[in-house]
Enzyme design. Structure first.
Site, mmCIF file in Angstrom:
data_model
loop_
_atom_site.group_PDB
_atom_site.id
_atom_site.type_symbol
_atom_site.label_atom_id
_atom_site.label_comp_id
_atom_site.label_asym_id
_atom_site.label_seq_id
_atom_site.Cartn_x
_atom_site.Cartn_y
_atom_site.Cartn_z
ATOM 1 N N GLU A 108 1.584 -15.703 44.237
ATOM 2 C CA GLU A 108 2.803 -16.408 44.636
ATOM 3 C C GLU A 108 3.150 -16.129 46.090
ATOM 4 O O GLU A 108 2.565 -15.255 46.737
ATOM 5 C CB GLU A 108 3.948 -15.998 43.698
ATOM 6 C CG GLU A 108 3.643 -16.409 42.265
ATOM 7 C CD GLU A 108 4.750 -16.111 41.281
ATOM 8 O OE1 GLU A 108 5.676 -15.339 41.617
ATOM 9 O OE2 GLU A 108 4.674 -16.649 40.160
ATOM 10 N N GLU A 131 -6.102 -20.534 37.881
ATOM 11 C CA GLU A 131 -7.268 -21.395 37.649
ATOM 12 C C GLU A 131 -7.860 -21.893 38.964
ATOM 13 O O GLU A 131 -9.074 -21.947 39.144
ATOM 14 C CB GLU A 131 -6.874 -22.615 36.798
ATOM 15 C CG GLU A 131 -6.365 -22.274 35.413
ATOM 16 C CD GLU A 131 -4.868 -22.036 35.347
ATOM 17 O OE1 GLU A 131 -4.285 -21.481 36.303
ATOM 18 O OE2 GLU A 131 -4.273 -22.395 34.325
ATOM 19 N N CYS A 189 -3.791 -28.186 37.956
ATOM 20 C CA CYS A 189 -5.077 -27.513 37.730
ATOM 21 C C CYS A 189 -6.003 -28.373 36.871
ATOM 22 O O CYS A 189 -7.219 -28.405 37.094
ATOM 23 C CB CYS A 189 -4.865 -26.144 37.091
ATOM 24 S SG CYS A 189 -4.166 -24.942 38.253
HETATM 25 N N1 THU Z 1 0.588 -20.461 36.663
HETATM 26 C C1 THU Z 1 -0.770 -20.337 36.680
HETATM 27 O O1 THU Z 1 -1.312 -19.474 37.383
HETATM 28 N N2 THU Z 1 -1.491 -21.169 35.905
HETATM 29 C C2 THU Z 1 -0.969 -22.121 35.083
HETATM 30 O O2 THU Z 1 -1.707 -22.881 34.478
HETATM 31 C C3 THU Z 1 0.473 -22.238 34.939
HETATM 32 C C4 THU Z 1 1.290 -21.471 35.886
HETATM 33 C C5 THU Z 1 1.395 -19.558 37.492
HETATM 34 C C6 THU Z 1 2.109 -20.222 38.643
HETATM 35 C C7 THU Z 1 3.262 -19.267 38.872
HETATM 36 O O3 THU Z 1 2.801 -18.217 39.706
HETATM 37 C C8 THU Z 1 3.557 -18.699 37.497
HETATM 38 O O4 THU Z 1 2.406 -18.973 36.704
HETATM 39 C C9 THU Z 1 4.776 -19.300 36.818
HETATM 40 O O5 THU Z 1 4.722 -20.681 36.805
#
Ligand code: THU
Length: 134
Positions: A44, A55, A94
């Site tokens: 993040e 992903e 993704c």
């Molecule tokens: N997130 C992912 O890494 N993959 C997903 O398929 C859904 C969401 C992450 C993005 C963000 O850092 C956190 O999960 C909350 O949305």
């Protein structure tokens, strides 16, 4: 590679998540047709929009190393510090990004529900994918 093994890889990847804003840690493990695994975690940003999903981090690592053929991705996600129990399916972005690099009806997406591997195909998750005819 079997589904359980790939989920284990995703759990290892999840340990590296940098998710101080959402508090939700995700790990992904993408496996090539030759069996090589690329791990990814969410990363993040304090300005939010550049945040990266696990992903796409795994996919970028693999593509940038020259990989072109993939058979599956395992994904686990849960609030940071908790063990994953609910399935964590890939977000829409993704799904679309993955779709460009895989055979939609053969590529498996593996999530975990109450300790059990649940596989499906990317075409089930992304019917009628956008295709750009280059
Ligand atoms: N997130 C992912 O890494 N993959 C997903 O398929 C859904 C969401 C992450 C993005 C963000 O850092 C956190 O999960 C909350 O949305």
């Amino acid at each position: 590679m079997d589904n359980g093994k790939l989920l284990k890889e995703a759990k290892e990847a999840r340990k590296m998540a940098y998710a101080p804003y959402s508090g939700f840690s995700v790990g992904a493990a993408l496996v090539t047709k030759e069996g090589k695994v690329y791990r990814g975690c969410n990363i993040e940003s304090s300005v939010f929009s550049p945040s990266l999903c696990a992903e796409r981090v795994a996919l970028a690592k693999a593509i940038s190393e020259g990989e072109k053929e993939f058979s599956a991705i395992a994904i686990v996600g849960a609030p940071s510090g908790e063990e994953p129990k609910d399935p964590c399916y890939p977000c829409g972005v993704c799904r679309q990004v993955l779709s460009e690099h895989v055979d939609l009806s053969a590529f498996r997406v593996i999530v975990e529900e109450n300790g059990k591997a649940v596989p499906c195909t990317l075409s089930e998750l992304l019917p009628k994918a956008f295709v750009f005819d280059k």
